[in-house]
Motif scaffolding. Structure first.
Motif, PDB file in Angstrom:
ATOM      1  N   ALA A 179       0.856  -1.193   0.000  1.00 46.03           N
ATOM      2  CA  ALA A 179       0.000   0.000   0.000  1.00 46.03           C
ATOM      3  C   ALA A 179       0.888   1.238   0.000  1.00 46.03           C
ATOM      4  N   ILE A 180       0.675   2.114  -0.955  1.00 45.52           N
ATOM      5  CA  ILE A 180       1.451   3.361  -1.045  1.00 45.52           C
ATOM      6  C   ILE A 180       0.477   4.511  -0.848  1.00 45.52           C
ATOM      7  N   ILE A 181       0.751   5.323   0.164  1.00 43.34           N
ATOM      8  CA  ILE A 181      -0.261   6.306   0.583  1.00 43.34           C
ATOM      9  C   ILE A 181       0.288   7.737   0.490  1.00 43.34           C
ATOM     10  N   SER A 206       8.974   4.141   5.929  1.00 40.90           N
ATOM     11  CA  SER A 206       8.961   5.512   5.432  1.00 40.90           C
ATOM     12  C   SER A 206      10.088   5.659   4.435  1.00 40.90           C
ATOM     13  N   GLY A 207       9.929   6.593   3.515  1.00 42.35           N
ATOM     14  CA  GLY A 207      10.962   6.802   2.506  1.00 42.35           C
ATOM     15  C   GLY A 207      10.368   7.487   1.300  1.00 42.35           C
ATOM     16  N   TYR A 208      11.228   7.737   0.320  1.00 39.71           N
ATOM     17  CA  TYR A 208      10.806   8.455  -0.888  1.00 39.71           C
ATOM     18  C   TYR A 208      10.263   7.487  -1.938  1.00 39.71           C
ATOM     19  N   THR A 240      -2.836   5.588  -3.525  1.00 41.18           N
ATOM     20  CA  THR A 240      -3.542   6.872  -3.657  1.00 41.18           C
ATOM     21  C   THR A 240      -2.489   7.947  -3.837  1.00 41.18           C
ATOM     22  N   GLY A 241      -2.672   8.788  -4.845  1.00 36.38           N
ATOM     23  CA  GLY A 241      -1.713   9.864  -5.088  1.00 36.38           C
ATOM     24  C   GLY A 241      -1.947  10.480  -6.445  1.00 36.38           C
ATOM     25  N   SER A 242      -0.860  10.920  -7.067  1.00 36.89           N
ATOM     26  CA  SER A 242      -0.991  11.668  -8.320  1.00 36.89           C
ATOM     27  C   SER A 242      -1.179  10.742  -9.515  1.00 36.89           C
ATOM     28  N   VAL A 243      -1.712  11.296 -10.579  1.00 39.48           N
ATOM     29  CA  VAL A 243      -1.904  10.545 -11.820  1.00 39.48           C
ATOM     30  C   VAL A 243      -0.547  10.081 -12.355  1.00 39.48           C
ATOM     31  N   ASP A 244       0.441  10.962 -12.321  1.00 42.67           N
ATOM     32  CA  ASP A 244       1.756  10.603 -12.881  1.00 42.67           C
ATOM     33  C   ASP A 244       2.360   9.401 -12.152  1.00 42.67           C
ATOM     34  N   THR A 245       2.328   9.430 -10.826  1.00 42.94           N
ATOM     35  CA  THR A 245       2.880   8.304 -10.067  1.00 42.94           C
ATOM     36  C   THR A 245       2.020   7.054 -10.279  1.00 42.94           C
ATOM     37  N   GLY A 246       0.710   7.237 -10.362  1.00 41.17           N
ATOM     38  CA  GLY A 246      -0.191   6.109 -10.629  1.00 41.17           C
ATOM     39  C   GLY A 246       0.177   5.399 -11.924  1.00 41.17           C
ATOM     40  N   LYS A 247       0.526   6.181 -12.938  1.00 47.19           N
ATOM     41  CA  LYS A 247       0.892   5.574 -14.230  1.00 47.19           C
ATOM     42  C   LYS A 247       2.209   4.801 -14.126  1.00 47.19           C
ATOM     43  N   ILE A 248       3.155   5.349 -13.378  1.00 48.20           N
ATOM     44  CA  ILE A 248       4.446   4.643 -13.196  1.00 48.20           C
ATOM     45  C   ILE A 248       4.191   3.302 -12.498  1.00 48.20           C
ATOM     46  N   ILE A 249       3.365   3.349 -11.457  1.00 49.38           N
ATOM     47  CA  ILE A 249       3.071   2.126 -10.695  1.00 49.38           C
ATOM     48  C   ILE A 249       2.349   1.100 -11.574  1.00 49.38           C
ATOM     49  N   LEU A 269      -6.077   2.086  -8.000  1.00 48.95           N
ATOM     50  CA  LEU A 269      -5.482   3.421  -8.104  1.00 48.95           C
ATOM     51  C   LEU A 269      -6.531   4.481  -7.790  1.00 48.95           C
ATOM     52  N   GLU A 270      -6.282   5.249  -6.739  1.00 44.74           N
ATOM     53  CA  GLU A 270      -7.136   6.407  -6.435  1.00 44.74           C
ATOM     54  C   GLU A 270      -6.314   7.635  -6.777  1.00 44.74           C
ATOM     55  N   LEU A 271      -6.682   8.314  -7.859  1.00 48.88           N
ATOM     56  CA  LEU A 271      -5.829   9.395  -8.343  1.00 48.88           C
ATOM     57  C   LEU A 271      -6.519  10.744  -8.155  1.00 48.88           C
ATOM     58  N   ILE A 323      -5.263  21.449  -8.810  1.00 47.51           N
ATOM     59  CA  ILE A 323      -4.375  22.389  -8.114  1.00 47.51           C
ATOM     60  C   ILE A 323      -3.965  21.831  -6.749  1.00 47.51           C
ATOM     61  N   PHE A 324      -4.900  21.199  -6.063  1.00 50.22           N
ATOM     62  CA  PHE A 324      -4.646  20.628  -4.741  1.00 50.22           C
ATOM     63  C   PHE A 324      -4.252  21.721  -3.752  1.00 50.22           C
ATOM     64  N   GLY A 325      -5.016  22.792  -3.784  1.00 46.11           N
ATOM     65  CA  GLY A 325      -4.791  23.908  -2.872  1.00 46.11           C
ATOM     66  C   GLY A 325      -6.114  24.618  -2.622  1.00 46.11           C
TER      67      GLY A 325
HETATM   68  P1  NAI Z   1       2.770  11.408  -5.434  1.00 43.50           P
HETATM   69  O1  NAI Z   1       1.780  10.630  -6.219  1.00 43.50           O
HETATM   70  O2  NAI Z   1       4.095  11.620  -6.069  1.00 43.50           O
HETATM   71  O3  NAI Z   1       3.012  10.713  -4.008  1.00 43.50           O
HETATM   72  C1  NAI Z   1       2.086   9.850  -3.390  1.00 43.50           C
HETATM   73  C2  NAI Z   1       2.813   8.644  -2.821  1.00 43.50           C
HETATM   74  O4  NAI Z   1       3.456   7.934  -3.885  1.00 43.50           O
HETATM   75  C3  NAI Z   1       3.920   8.997  -1.822  1.00 43.50           C
HETATM   76  O5  NAI Z   1       3.955   8.016  -0.814  1.00 43.50           O
HETATM   77  C4  NAI Z   1       5.165   8.913  -2.676  1.00 43.50           C
HETATM   78  O6  NAI Z   1       6.339   8.661  -1.943  1.00 43.50           O
HETATM   79  C5  NAI Z   1       4.837   7.744  -3.575  1.00 43.50           C
HETATM   80  N1  NAI Z   1       5.603   7.695  -4.823  1.00 43.50           N
HETATM   81  C6  NAI Z   1       6.091   8.744  -5.532  1.00 43.50           C
HETATM   82  N2  NAI Z   1       6.759   8.291  -6.610  1.00 43.50           N
HETATM   83  C7  NAI Z   1       6.700   6.937  -6.592  1.00 43.50           C
HETATM   84  C8  NAI Z   1       7.193   5.892  -7.437  1.00 43.50           C
HETATM   85  N3  NAI Z   1       7.906   6.151  -8.545  1.00 43.50           N
HETATM   86  N4  NAI Z   1       6.915   4.603  -7.127  1.00 43.50           N
HETATM   87  C9  NAI Z   1       6.198   4.320  -6.020  1.00 43.50           C
HETATM   88  N5  NAI Z   1       5.716   5.254  -5.167  1.00 43.50           N
HETATM   89  C10 NAI Z   1       5.952   6.555  -5.452  1.00 43.50           C
HETATM   90  O7  NAI Z   1       2.092  12.799  -5.066  1.00 43.50           O
HETATM   91  P2  NAI Z   1       2.785  14.122  -4.443  1.00 43.50           P
HETATM   92  O8  NAI Z   1       4.076  14.359  -5.138  1.00 43.50           O
HETATM   93  O9  NAI Z   1       2.771  14.009  -2.978  1.00 43.50           O
HETATM   94  O10 NAI Z   1       1.726  15.240  -4.867  1.00 43.50           O
HETATM   95  C11 NAI Z   1       1.646  15.708  -6.214  1.00 43.50           C
HETATM   96  C12 NAI Z   1       0.203  15.900  -6.631  1.00 43.50           C
HETATM   97  O11 NAI Z   1      -0.474  14.651  -6.607  1.00 43.50           O
HETATM   98  C13 NAI Z   1      -0.643  16.795  -5.737  1.00 43.50           C
HETATM   99  O12 NAI Z   1      -0.478  18.148  -6.040  1.00 43.50           O
HETATM  100  C14 NAI Z   1      -2.023  16.316  -6.078  1.00 43.50           C
HETATM  101  O13 NAI Z   1      -2.462  16.908  -7.285  1.00 43.50           O
HETATM  102  C15 NAI Z   1      -1.841  14.825  -6.303  1.00 43.50           C
HETATM  103  N6  NAI Z   1      -2.182  14.041  -5.092  1.00 43.50           N
HETATM  104  C16 NAI Z   1      -3.408  13.435  -5.036  1.00 43.50           C
HETATM  105  C17 NAI Z   1      -3.796  12.765  -3.902  1.00 43.50           C
HETATM  106  C18 NAI Z   1      -5.145  12.125  -3.801  1.00 43.50           C
HETATM  107  O14 NAI Z   1      -5.720  12.080  -2.728  1.00 43.50           O
HETATM  108  N7  NAI Z   1      -5.674  11.559  -4.883  1.00 43.50           N
HETATM  109  C19 NAI Z   1      -2.945  12.692  -2.720  1.00 43.50           C
HETATM  110  C20 NAI Z   1      -1.644  13.314  -2.883  1.00 43.50           C
HETATM  111  C21 NAI Z   1      -1.317  13.960  -4.029  1.00 43.50           C
END
Ligand code: NAI
Ligand code: MG
Length: 497
Positions: free
Chosen positions: A161-163, A218-220, A240-249, A262-264, A400-402
């Motif tokens: 799980a990556i959060i 914990s970590g990057y 759960t996170g960004s679309v770009d990271t979701g695509k990499i995963i 994937l919750e993007l 924007i996430f702000g």
């Molecule tokens: P991110 O998607 O880069 O990070 C989310 C998680 O993914 C973190 O735990 C991060 O360490 C991990 N991660 C990053 N790169 C990875 C990789 N290559 N492989 C595996 N895990 C990886 O999002 P970030 O940089 O924190 O925020 C950027 C934008 O993403 C925000 O401005 C917002 O638009 C969106 N976002 C959306 C969220 C949501 O609830 N859907 C939550 C957080 C960010």
């Protein structure tokens, strides 16, 4: 079972206790490399504590512990597993205040309006899923009188799980509670901005659960998240996170042929019709933009379409309402609005505000920055209501996430529906109207995984939640999520002749 942990309501002291540690196989351990990274309070910029810099060696250790623990867990009767998860929920409730304070400290989210609410939702998710152990049912399938044919939901094994950092405890709970009840073990990779509250949750739960079942790193992303996705013994990734990271995963998961949830992101529209109850719509918009969470929400109502007759009064009332909100110390009960989580996100939000201004939009800035000296360097952004932006503005198309929303005027309902659906995202949508026919029509036509009429903001563990288009794939929360995303269906045929 070891001695129960005592709640500790000094968030700084608690973070120091957890400093530099991962939790693997029931024990707090430093990263194999011994490396750490700093976590700072976004409100005061003070050092909260150092966090463990997890890498591939730590991932390997955590996955091995999870794999070993999962074998015994899968043999534990499902209701027994559920009872232990409910016990976790009760224990987390007892620790609710310290968890709320810790997440407020590390993320800058206000204690009263956000962090305490999150801690409550966290415990509730474990109480809910803990009751669902006996719902892990299969089917009997008609085949032939001589062939007993059944299906059985089986655990997947080790779930990675990556959060993210915006609601780290809640989003984690909706992943790991169903995963654990379904008989899986989990390895969680926390967000670098918010590692401590979830680590404390893990420590608390390890008081109850067999060791190795729930591990926290914990970590990057590239150093710790990526090796987790790539690890051969991880059977599924939930992210759960960004679309770009979701695509990499998703790409790595495709190479390994493992399933993902994937919750993007989102760019969730809100439509306000002329016949709406204006006061309720304004209150719904203020909560829907999640100004109390500085707009850091994937379902934030970041595009608001208001019909012509209400447009001016809607904006005036919305400004009044946001002006009345207090920006300040996240740990102060009087605070409504805290800070942006990190410098990176702060810069990103500011850049969107600059873009909006350069495109000719009017930025209506609301509320006031805190005046106390302690917070002069804090990552505070005043809430902004943008008007007068061109239809192709990046503020209308991009997440924007702000604490920024764009209000646009429309005359024709059809045009509003078309504009609402003109997005790469499809997470949530809302309409305010007193006309039943309009309401019903909109629920059918708005392209989103979650549609609300005349109300906003619900988080319930039994409501399935998730987006379409680039907002992601797969649902979270609900029984459906547990069955569809944390089990695989085995077909068993018994020849009775
Ligand atoms: P991110 O998607 O880069 O990070 C989310 C998680 O993914 C973190 O735990 C991060 O360490 C991990 N991660 C990053 N790169 C990875 C990789 N290559 N492989 C595996 N895990 C990886 O999002 P970030 O940089 O924190 O925020 C950027 C934008 O993403 C925000 O401005 C917002 O638009 C969106 N976002 C959306 C969220 C949501 O609830 N859907 C939550 C957080 C960010
Ligand atoms: Mg990132």
């Amino acid at each position: 079972m070891s001695e129960r942990l005592i709640p500790n309501c000094d968030p700084f002291a608690l973070a120091k206790e957890l400093a530099g540690m991962n939790l693997i196989n029931g024990r707090l351990v430093p990263a194999a490399s011994g490396k750490t990274f700093e976590v700072r309070s976004p409100a005061t910029r003070q050092l909260v504590a150092e966090a463990a810099y997890g890498e591939a060696a730590d991932v390997a250790e955590a996955v091995a512990a999870a794999k070993a623990a999962q074998r015994g867990w899968a043999k534990t009767p499902a209701r027994e597993r559920g009872k232990l998860i409910q016990e976790c929920g009760q224990l987390l409730n007892q620790h609710k205040e310290e968890l709320a304070q810790l997440v407020a400290l590390e993320t800058g989210k206000a204690i009263r309006t956000e962090s305490r609410v999150e801690a409550g939702v966290l415990a509730d998710a474990f109480l809910y899923y803990g009751g669902l152990g006996s719902e892990l049912k299969g089917d009997s399938v008609p085949f032939s009188p001589d062939m007993m044919t059944i299906t059985q939901p089986m655990p997947i094994g080790v779930i990675g799980a990556i959060i993210p950092w915006n609601v780290p405890m809640m989003l984690m709970a909706y992943k790991i509670a169903p995963a654990l009840v379904a008989g899986n073990a989990v390895v969680v990779k926390s967000a670098e901005e918010a590692p401590f509250a979830v680590l404390r949750v893990c420590q608390i739960m390890n008081q109850v659960l067999p060791h190795g079942l729930f591990n926290m790193l914990s970590g990057y992303g590239p150093e710790c998240g990526a090796p987790l996705v790539a690890h051969q013994d991880v059977g599924k990734i939930t992210f759960t996170g960004s679309v770009d990271t979701g695509k990499i995963i998703y790409k790595t998961a495709a190479e390994r042929l493992i399933p993902v949830t994937l919750e993007l992101g989102g760019k969730s529209p809100m439509i306000v019709m002329n016949d709406a109850d204006l006061d309720r719509a304004v209150a719904g918009a203020v909560s829907g933009v999640r100004f109390t969470r500085q707009g850091q929400s994937c379902t934030a109502a970041s595009r608001i379409y208001v019909q012509d007759q209400l447009y001016d009064s809607f904006i005036a009332k919305m400004k009044d309402s946001v002006d009345a909100m207090v920006m300040g110390d996240p740990l102060d009960e009087a605070t409504d609005i805290g800070t942006i989580v990190s410098q990176q996100q702060y810069d990103r939000v500011q850049s969107y505000i600059d873009i909006g201004k350069s495109e000719g939009g009017t930025a209506i800035e609301c509320s006031q920055l805190p005046s106390q000296a302690d917070f002069k360097d804090g990552l505070y952004v005043r809430p902004v209501i943008f008007t007068g932006l061109p239809e192709d503005s990046r503020l209308i198309t991009e997440e924007i996430f702000g604490p920024v929303t764009v209000v646009q005027k429309f005359s024709d309902y059809e045009a509003a529906i078309a504009a609402a659906n003109d997005s790469i995202y499809g997470l949530a949508a809302t309409i305010w109207t007193t006309n039943l026919k309009t309401a019903m029509d909109a629920t059918q036509r708005l392209e989103a995984g979650f549609v609300q009429v005349n109300q906003n903001l619900v988080v319930l563990p039994n409501l399935s939640y998730g987006g379409i288009k680039q907002s992601g794939m797969g649902k979270e929360a609900s029984l459906e999520a547990m069955l569809n995303h944390y089990t695989h269906k085995k077909t068993i045929i018994i020849n009775m002749t």
